[in-house]
Design an enzyme around this catalytic site. Structure first.
Site, PDB file in Angstrom:
ATOM      1  CG  ASN A  13      44.714  32.146  61.589  1.00 20.38           C
ATOM      2  OD1 ASN A  13      44.023  31.661  60.698  1.00 20.38           O
ATOM      3  ND2 ASN A  13      44.181  32.822  62.607  1.00 20.38           N
TER       4      ASN A  13
ATOM      5  CG  ASP B  45      48.778  45.116  66.182  1.00 21.42           C
ATOM      6  OD1 ASP B  45      48.843  44.614  65.044  1.00 21.42           O
ATOM      7  OD2 ASP B  45      48.183  46.184  66.422  1.00 21.42           O
ATOM      8  CB  VAL B  46      50.710  40.567  62.864  1.00 25.77           C
ATOM      9  CG1 VAL B  46      50.508  39.277  63.633  1.00 25.77           C
ATOM     10  CG2 VAL B  46      49.448  40.970  62.104  1.00 25.77           C
TER      11      VAL B  46
ATOM     12  CE1 TYR C 227      41.240  38.157  53.401  1.00 27.99           C
ATOM     13  CE2 TYR C 227      40.672  36.982  51.395  1.00 27.99           C
ATOM     14  CZ  TYR C 227      40.928  36.974  52.749  1.00 27.99           C
ATOM     15  OH  TYR C 227      40.886  35.787  53.446  1.00 27.99           O
TER      16      TYR C 227
HETATM   17  P1  NAI Z   1      38.472  36.061  62.448  1.00 24.65           P
HETATM   18  O1  NAI Z   1      38.168  37.521  62.283  1.00 24.65           O
HETATM   19  O2  NAI Z   1      37.525  35.215  63.201  1.00 24.65           O
HETATM   20  O3  NAI Z   1      39.914  35.869  63.073  1.00 24.65           O
HETATM   21  C1  NAI Z   1      41.001  36.652  62.704  1.00 24.65           C
HETATM   22  C2  NAI Z   1      41.964  36.689  63.854  1.00 24.65           C
HETATM   23  O4  NAI Z   1      43.086  37.503  63.513  1.00 24.65           O
HETATM   24  C3  NAI Z   1      41.333  37.297  65.113  1.00 24.65           C
HETATM   25  O5  NAI Z   1      41.777  36.561  66.246  1.00 24.65           O
HETATM   26  C4  NAI Z   1      41.901  38.703  65.124  1.00 24.65           C
HETATM   27  O6  NAI Z   1      41.966  39.250  66.414  1.00 24.65           O
HETATM   28  C5  NAI Z   1      43.292  38.413  64.567  1.00 24.65           C
HETATM   29  N1  NAI Z   1      43.957  39.621  64.075  1.00 24.65           N
HETATM   30  C6  NAI Z   1      43.491  40.518  63.171  1.00 24.65           C
HETATM   31  N2  NAI Z   1      44.375  41.522  63.026  1.00 24.65           N
HETATM   32  C7  NAI Z   1      45.419  41.237  63.854  1.00 24.65           C
HETATM   33  C8  NAI Z   1      46.630  41.890  64.167  1.00 24.65           C
HETATM   34  N3  NAI Z   1      46.958  43.071  63.603  1.00 24.65           N
HETATM   35  N4  NAI Z   1      47.481  41.318  65.050  1.00 24.65           N
HETATM   36  C9  NAI Z   1      47.169  40.139  65.639  1.00 24.65           C
HETATM   37  N5  NAI Z   1      46.018  39.480  65.407  1.00 24.65           N
HETATM   38  C10 NAI Z   1      45.156  40.034  64.520  1.00 24.65           C
HETATM   39  O7  NAI Z   1      38.693  35.513  60.954  1.00 24.65           O
HETATM   40  P2  NAI Z   1      38.990  34.047  60.407  1.00 24.65           P
HETATM   41  O8  NAI Z   1      37.960  33.762  59.404  1.00 24.65           O
HETATM   42  O9  NAI Z   1      39.220  33.106  61.508  1.00 24.65           O
HETATM   43  O10 NAI Z   1      40.372  34.302  59.613  1.00 24.65           O
HETATM   44  C11 NAI Z   1      41.608  33.725  59.988  1.00 24.65           C
HETATM   45  C12 NAI Z   1      42.502  33.681  58.766  1.00 24.65           C
HETATM   46  O11 NAI Z   1      41.930  32.799  57.799  1.00 24.65           O
HETATM   47  C13 NAI Z   1      42.679  35.028  58.067  1.00 24.65           C
HETATM   48  O12 NAI Z   1      44.013  35.167  57.627  1.00 24.65           O
HETATM   49  C14 NAI Z   1      41.732  34.922  56.885  1.00 24.65           C
HETATM   50  O13 NAI Z   1      42.106  35.752  55.819  1.00 24.65           O
HETATM   51  C15 NAI Z   1      41.866  33.451  56.552  1.00 24.65           C
HETATM   52  N6  NAI Z   1      40.775  32.894  55.776  1.00 24.65           N
HETATM   53  C16 NAI Z   1      39.517  32.775  56.321  1.00 24.65           C
HETATM   54  C17 NAI Z   1      38.500  32.236  55.568  1.00 24.65           C
HETATM   55  C18 NAI Z   1      37.122  32.061  56.090  1.00 24.65           C
HETATM   56  O14 NAI Z   1      36.245  31.625  55.324  1.00 24.65           O
HETATM   57  N7  NAI Z   1      36.859  32.331  57.341  1.00 24.65           N
HETATM   58  C19 NAI Z   1      38.723  31.808  54.184  1.00 24.65           C
HETATM   59  C20 NAI Z   1      40.085  31.971  53.727  1.00 24.65           C
HETATM   60  C21 NAI Z   1      41.051  32.491  54.506  1.00 24.65           C
END
Ligand code: NAI
Length: 254
Positions: A91, A65-66, A158
């Protein structure tokens, strides 16, 4: 293009249990890296790990957990003792609840900043310490967002967290260049994942999609080239910079 390959390298991806992180792990594995998938949800991680291994790649899970400083240190020490890693894809992130600035409370702010910015900083510091202690080069890709470069409505925490990730990237890059560690940021626009699926299912989400110059969301595969460029030797002269992949949002007229 051999410079884009990652054979013999180990890549650690945080937030790899779903969405972009799970996809990035598959892309890095296809490029030849052994991948370590880190996140909180063990069951989802196990599924992603199995899919990569079944497809002939090399993957393992790291529960982490980050937002938990002790947990991060323990997990990273264990990984360090178990062969280490060469690439960190920072990520893990959350969107937070859409809210007006005036309605944002302490908890809304802390949760987003603690995951997206403090978590990225914590992981980056542990990774850099590992590489410096072992005298090995390292590569970091911090997943920021287009909203680190411009504002987005109802997401002040954010926006600020992702701007922080970009500044963190620049600042670390300059200090760590002497240690042969490269640090860059990837700034995606909108890609359909669990983070935003609810929003894009609404009328407002569909209206928003039509304002993107390319009139559509990105597909995850459209991040593969930029990710591999930053993660591999193909980007060997790049540090402290960011790549935007957003269908033109950054420069769209308002
Ligand atoms: P998602 O919700 O599908 O994935 C996020 C991941 O981060 C999940 O595996 C979740 O379990 C993990 N996570 C969350 N909090 C955590 C913690 N405290 N410790 C460890 N793992 C944790 O979301 P997505 O879209 O894949 O996002 C991934 C990254 O990309 C994020 O940083 C998001 O801000 C960024 N991003 C996403 C965009 C999009 O359009 N989907 C656009 C721009 C940036």
């Amino acid at each position: 293009m051999p410079a884009f390959r990652l054979d013999g390298k180990t890549a650690l991806v945080t937030g790899a249990s779903s969405g972009l992180g799970a996809h990035f792990a598959r892309v890095l594995a296809n490029a030849g890296a052994a991948v370590v998938l880190a996140a909180r949800r063990q069951e989802q991680l196990a599924e992603q790990v199995a899919a990569i291994n079944d497809a002939g790649g090399s993957a393992r899970a790291l529960t982490l957990d980050v937002t938990d400083p002790d947990g991060v240190q323990q997990a990273m020490s264990a990984l360090s003792a178990d062969g280490g890693f060469d690439v960190l894809i920072n990520n893990a992130g959350i969107a937070g609840e859409p809210k007006k600035f005036l309605d944002t409370d302490e908890d809304d702010w802390q949760r987003v900043v603690d995951t997206n910015l403090n978590g990225a900083w914590r992981m980056a510091r542990e990774a850099a310490r590992h590489w410096v202690a072992h005298g090995t080069p390292g590569v970091m890709v911090n997943v920021a967002s287009i909203y680190g470069l411009r504002t987005g409505a109802l997401k002040v925490a954010y926006n600020v967290s992702k701007t922080g990730v970009i500044q963190l990237t620049r600042s670390m890059a300059i200090e760590l260049v002497r240690n042969d560690i490269r640090v860059n940021a990837l700034c995606p626009g909108w890609f359909l994942t669990a983070l935003n699926a609810d929003y894009f299912a609404t009328e407002s989400g569909q209206r928003y999609t039509r304002t993107i110059p390319m009139k559509r969301l990105g597909t995850m595969e459209e991040l593969d080239g930029p990710l591999l460029l930053l993660a591999s030797d193909a980007g060997s002269y790049m540090t402290g910079t960011e790549i935007t992949v957003d269908g033109g949002i950054a420069h769209a007229p308002i």
